[in-house]
Design an enzyme around this catalytic site. Structure first.
Site, PDB file in Angstrom:
ATOM      1  N   ILE A 135       0.003  -9.621  -1.316  1.00 22.06           N
ATOM      2  CA  ILE A 135       0.754  -9.301  -0.088  1.00 22.06           C
ATOM      3  C   ILE A 135      -0.173  -8.614   0.911  1.00 22.06           C
ATOM      4  O   ILE A 135      -0.774  -7.599   0.580  1.00 22.06           O
ATOM      5  CB  ILE A 135       1.932  -8.352  -0.417  1.00 22.06           C
ATOM      6  CG1 ILE A 135       2.822  -8.943  -1.515  1.00 22.06           C
ATOM      7  CG2 ILE A 135       2.735  -8.058   0.833  1.00 22.06           C
ATOM      8  CD1 ILE A 135       3.834  -7.945  -2.073  1.00 22.06           C
ATOM      9  N   ASP A 200       0.360   4.006 -11.845  1.00 18.75           N
ATOM     10  CA  ASP A 200      -0.190   2.921 -11.032  1.00 18.75           C
ATOM     11  C   ASP A 200       0.524   2.858  -9.682  1.00 18.75           C
ATOM     12  O   ASP A 200      -0.111   2.687  -8.632  1.00 18.75           O
ATOM     13  CB  ASP A 200      -0.024   1.600 -11.791  1.00 18.75           C
ATOM     14  CG  ASP A 200      -0.432   0.407 -10.960  1.00 18.75           C
ATOM     15  OD1 ASP A 200      -1.651   0.187 -10.812  1.00 18.75           O
ATOM     16  OD2 ASP A 200       0.459  -0.299 -10.451  1.00 18.75           O
ATOM     17  N   LYS A 204      -0.994   3.536  -5.666  1.00 17.52           N
ATOM     18  CA  LYS A 204      -0.782   2.654  -4.516  1.00 17.52           C
ATOM     19  C   LYS A 204      -0.102   3.398  -3.370  1.00 17.52           C
ATOM     20  O   LYS A 204      -0.451   3.214  -2.209  1.00 17.52           O
ATOM     21  CB  LYS A 204       0.041   1.444  -4.966  1.00 17.52           C
ATOM     22  CG  LYS A 204      -0.748   0.551  -5.936  1.00 17.52           C
ATOM     23  CD  LYS A 204       0.149  -0.431  -6.678  1.00 17.52           C
ATOM     24  CE  LYS A 204      -0.658  -1.309  -7.627  1.00 17.52           C
ATOM     25  NZ  LYS A 204       0.198  -2.107  -8.524  1.00 17.52           N
TER      26      LYS A 204
END
Lengths: 434, 434
Positions: A135, A200, A204
């Site tokens: 993306i 994780d 981000k």
């Protein structure tokens, strides 16, 4: 035709994805850019030969061969983890090479050092693949939405966690069982801690917040809760209330402070984020000019991630060819305009809550519990009780109006200390829909 | 600080959006780009004064004042329509000015001339706002997904049509009534033809196809059907089959030819496009590297569109400042690599269909109709009949397996010619889910 030469360090999933994408798209990229993007060298300590399709590519076990090759323009660090990834990136930049990476763990911890080194050496750092796989969300924040103050970030940014929650929702399977299945199918890693504990996702979020707000957000700034304590019964109660449980990264920009949190969240079933299932990611950004924008796609995998890394390679290649290196600042704001964040303390957070209290079904228990909520100014919106057996503990579920995290923590502490409570209370925050 | 000076032609909704965004974001853009983006002049034949906030901006009724001002770098054409927009863009580029526009009608008809003039004068043409309002889809196609062959485009690209269909779906209100309400609320224009007949969506599809495929796609290449013949009963039948009706732009890339079509489409209710309601837009792109990506946001409106136009201004400004004009080709492929499209003829299209046949409920009617389908190799998947009265026409609804448009047209022609058929058959294509 101008040639841009690339070296890849790490020929794992993402490294192979970049190599395959560069090979398959080489002619298309020439037609689009007028540049020939050439994969020159692959360095990997464990690889002894490359597939036939990469016949022209040099293979080495020593990353130094890439740093010392003056013909290589761009180095893709795709080994992941802290070391030697960090040293490799720093060394490549010292040698005047531009770098691209998908390494969210590294950037969310050592980003300040990495980007300072890039500025010092006047090279670029591409990291589109670090968030949301294929993306193009980093580019959207840095360029497409440049004329916006970003006020709200919320998203599903970990495909493994979303896959597990989707399976639990669709089949009512307990967490541990789904995780085991996911590991067998290769959807979850042998050590799934980073994925299921939200770390994780926090990596981000730290990266997105940094470029959205122009603030040096560090992993440690993000408050993190994972999904391992979610049980099928919580998913079922959520459904009855009209919600789906998703692991969300959330940051609201209050100006004087910014929220930074990752936790299981009850999302109204009509919300687009509630419809994002399986291994897909979705990131919703709210800008003061554009309103809400949502970007959706595959958040991981060889080729989707390869697509994002290749886009960075092309972006940097165009800048090399046009003499416009660092045309867009790496972190979207010029280095001198990047500040330090003030993070909204979690105890000041206000949102509606879901509680599942496990208690003995004794007379008066509800009165005691609601009394504790009342004392802490927590206003109940609805209540459900499952089970009715004086010998077995029952589940009593509450949904609140807007409440303050600090008060909620105190109330839960008191409730958990009650003799009649037989298990710790489960708390899930609801998405604030404003 | 480097200054980039902008002139706006047309101070309507989008022009005001750009002006407001430039004013509100001026400091932020300085912090991000190191460039001061200054709104120098507004030209509008009907405006006699600017709001106080634009005190430093020159107002003129003559666009020539912008063309003749050597200090202006970028001209934003935001009047829409064919003329004088076309002449203004050409004149601005002749004067060496970069241009930005939101004018999808113009680009989908005169794009070839506009982009040739840009190449000749070595200036840029920004058109992010022409498709999807504030959604950065043009940049995603040109840059974020650069390492992809785009194989499938499908999207909801007109907020008015989507608003009307959503209202019809949620409240069962007939088309004409919703349209009237929408006009009163300002969600639809006095002349809604472009929106409801799919023409505006076709403009946008032509632009997306051009940059996705590197082909000169013209409005005339797109096959267009609007939503004015959709009735609440079709929406209700769609729901029973598990579908929502949406006005979609669809293009599949078959290599030797490309599809180009806009029509009401039955979308499976679990598909993300089925969940996009009201005035929002959603565009799904399938790349051979990245897989499916979907971008969602407000497809129109002053500020969302202003966000997109401002992003183009910033993009071009960065290129001026860095001496990297046309760093990314306007149409994503270099001009010499843009070809002419071969459009897949509609009669060759293969998809599943929905038919609603209005016929008298006479014995044998079903046998006659299914006989016609059989003759044309149209295989029925399911059938429903509503009503059962020998004096009143009834609705007989069919859903087919994959069928060919050419055969379908012939079969419908024969069915409509039957004495027992009292109204033309309604045909709605189903989304191909592969």
């Amino acid at each position: 035709m101008k040639e841009i030469r690339v070296g890849i360090i790490g020929f794992g999933t993402v490294g192979q994805g970049l190599a395959k994408a560069m090979l398959a798209q080489r002619e298309r990229l020439q037609q689009r850019t007028g540049i020939d993007f050439v994969l020159a060298t692959v360095a990997d300590i464990a690889v002894t030969s490359l597939p036939d399709e990469f016949g022209q590519v040099t293979l080495t076990n020593n990353a130094e061969d890439i740093f010392n090759d003056p013909t290589i323009d761009i180095v893709a660090e795709l080994i992941g983890g802290m070391e030697p990834a960090r040293s490799f990136l720093l060394k490549a930049m010292e040698k005047g090479k531009h770098v691209v990476t998908a390494n969210k763990a590294l950037l969310s911890v050592h980003g300040k050092e990495i980007f300072a080194a890039a500025a010092k050496n006047n090279v670029e750092v591409g990291f589109e693949a670090s968030v949301g796989g294929g993306i193009p969300v980093i580019k959207a924040l840095k360029e497409g939405l440049v004329a916006n103050r970003i006020n709200y970030i919320k998203g599903i940014m970990n495909g493994t966690a979303n896959y597990i929650l989707t399976q639990m929702t669709d089949h009512g399977t307990p967490f541990a069982e789904v995780l085991k299945e996911a590991q067998e199918l290769g959807f979850a890693e042998a050590d799934p801690t980073y994925d299921i504990e939200g770390i994780d996702t926090a990596h981000k979020l730290a990266i997105l917040m940094t470029i959205a707000y122009g603030l040096n957000v560090h992993l440690d700034d993000v408050s993190v809760e994972g999904i391992s304590s979610i049980e099928p019964i919580d998913i079922e109660f959520a459904r009855r209330f009209g919600y789906r449980i998703k692991l969300l990264a959330i940051s609201r920009n209050h100006g004087e402070s910014v929220e930074a949190r990752v936790h299981p969240t009850m999302v109204p079933e009509g919300h687009m984020l509630a419809t994002i299932n399986g291994a897909f990611n979705g990131i919703q950004l709210r800008g003061d000019t554009v309103g809400d924008v949502l970007l959706y796609g595959q958040g991981a995998g060889m080729m989707p991630t390869g697509s994002a890394v290749a886009a960075d390679v092309v972006d940097i290649g165009r800048n090399i060819a046009n003499g416009s290196v660092n045309r867009v600042p790496a972190l979207s704001y010029l280095p001198e305009n990047i500040g330090e964040p003030t993070i909204t303390p979690m105890e000041q957070l206000q949102c509606p809550y879901y509680f599942r209290i496990t208690a003995l079904d004794k007379p008066g228990v509800l009165s005691v519990i609601t009394g504790i909520f009342g004392k802490h100014n927590i206003s109940i919106r609805s209540m459900m009780q499952q089970g009715h057996d004086s010998n077995e503990p029952v589940h009593i579920v509450f949904r609140t109006h807007l409440a303050q995290e600090g008060s909620v923590e105190k109330a839960i502490g008191e409730i958990n200390a009650l003799d009649i409570c037989t298990a710790p209370t489960v708390k899930i925050r609801l998405l604030i829909s404003e």
